[in-house]
Design an enzyme around this catalytic site. Structure first.
Site, PDB file in Angstrom:
ATOM      1  N   SER A   1       0.860  -1.180   0.000  1.00 13.05           N
ATOM      2  CA  SER A   1       0.000   0.000   0.000  1.00 13.05           C
ATOM      3  C   SER A   1       0.896   1.230   0.000  1.00 13.05           C
ATOM      4  CB  SER A   1      -0.902   0.014   1.243  1.00 13.05           C
ATOM      5  OG  SER A   1      -1.744  -1.112   1.255  1.00 13.05           O
TER       6      SER A   1
ATOM      7  N   LYS B   1      -6.713   1.080  -3.537  1.00 16.67           N
ATOM      8  CA  LYS B   1      -6.406   0.569  -2.201  1.00 16.67           C
ATOM      9  C   LYS B   1      -6.651   1.639  -1.149  1.00 16.67           C
ATOM     10  CE  LYS B   1      -5.093  -2.079   1.124  1.00 16.67           C
ATOM     11  NZ  LYS B   1      -3.830  -2.820   1.239  1.00 16.67           N
TER      12      LYS B   1
ATOM     13  N   LYS C   1      -1.057   5.584   7.784  1.00 14.28           N
ATOM     14  CA  LYS C   1      -0.341   5.817   6.526  1.00 14.28           C
ATOM     15  C   LYS C   1      -1.301   5.768   5.337  1.00 14.28           C
ATOM     16  CE  LYS C   1       1.840   2.189   4.913  1.00 14.28           C
ATOM     17  NZ  LYS C   1       1.229   1.753   3.637  1.00 14.28           N
TER      18      LYS C   1
END
Length: 306
Positions: free
Chosen positions: A99, A177, A245
């Protein structure tokens, strides 16, 4: 692809299972991992050890499954230096399955293309499904690639995932994502809030979740994360800090197209608070503990003002 050969960098909680599923599908996989224990386990399942990442330079496809793009760039430094001196075979694919930032992976793709003199192409193909999906080979794989590159890599992806889609050019997989994490992160937080509210009101959380699962609030997130939330089981299946994140990538992408993302904005702050509380290495379900701690702080503040 003419040859079922691949390099695999990052044999951790997710990557180890993914690499083994490639082996099961008949791929010859040469792997590298920073810790020796994971590499030993991979070799025991039939994988080939690489001395370092640069040793993968002649593999037709090299998969990276590391925590973030900065880790990938560090790991690939000698590989890219080697390609700058002697380019790889045309059509070499570098597949980023972590990711990462959609913008940053596009920059990385341009750098790889330049250093390899156009012979290597970066594809971003992040995954969703957790360690169970990785182990079962049922991951959802979201690819950002040119159509011809995606078609060429489809047998590779199909060995690791049950749902594989091309979403557009490089960066599109990472944006997909980010959208996935927006839903997973905020849904998990909402379930954690509901659990804390219910338990503090004298309700059984497991019973509440059972009822919710039968109605409109039912979801895959409730099915998978719900039992851990109810049991306060924070043994990591993946560190919660990565959600902060990933939601930051939502904000970055939203800013680029002037999209309002109030849920992502709230989520970034909540998961930042989780990290501040020292819970980042625990499971995503630890967001319930973060909310519980916030509730305790609020209670203490109220009492101090009485």
């Amino acid at each position: 692809m003419s040859e079922k050969r691949a390099g695999f960098v990052g044999l951790g909680l997710m990557g180890g299972h993914m690499a083994v599923n490639l082996l099961k599908a008949g791929w010859a996989v040469t792997g590298w991992n920073r810790s020796a224990a994971a590499l030993d386990g991979f070799a025991a399942r039939g994988g080939i050890r690489a001395a370092d990442v640069a040793a993968l330079r002649d593999e037709p496809v090299i998969i990276f499954m590391l925590p973030d793009l900065s880790y990938i760039e560090d790991a690939a430094q000698e590989l890219l230096a080697g390609w700058a001196a002697e380019p790889p075979v045309p059509g070499t694919a570098v597949v980023v399955m972590s990711s990462v930032s959609p913008a940053a992976v596009r920059d990385f793709g341009a750098r790889v293309a330049r250093l390899s003199r156009g012979n290597a192409t970066v594809v971003d193909a992040p995954v969703s499904g957790g360690t169970k999906g990785a182990e079962d080979g049922t991951l959802a794989i979201m690819a950002g690639a040119e159509e011809r590159d995606f078609r060429r890599l489809l047998p590779l992806f199909s060995a690791m995932g049950g749902t594989v889609r091309r979403l557009g050019p490089l960066g599109s997989g990472s944006l997909a994502k980010a959208c996935n994490q927006l839903i997973v992160g905020t849904t998990t937080a909402a379930l954690a809030e509901a659990a804390e509210l219910a338990e503090r009101s004298g309700m059984d959380v497991a019973a509440l979740y059972e009822v919710l699962a039968g109605g409109l609030a039912g979801s895959k997130v409730l099915e998978v994360v719900g039992p851990r939330l109810a049991a306060k089981d924070y043994e990591p299946t993946g560190p919660a800090k990565f959600m902060h994140k990933d939601l930051s990538f939502v904000l970055e992408s939203a800013a680029a197209v002037d999209a309002a993302v109030p849920m992502a904005t709230a989520g970034v702050e909540l998961y930042a608070e989780l990290k501040r509380q020292g819970l980042g290495d625990l499971d995503l379900a630890a967001v319930r503990q973060a909310i519980s701690n916030l509730s305790w702080d609020a209670s203490q503040n109220q009492q101090s003002h009485q």
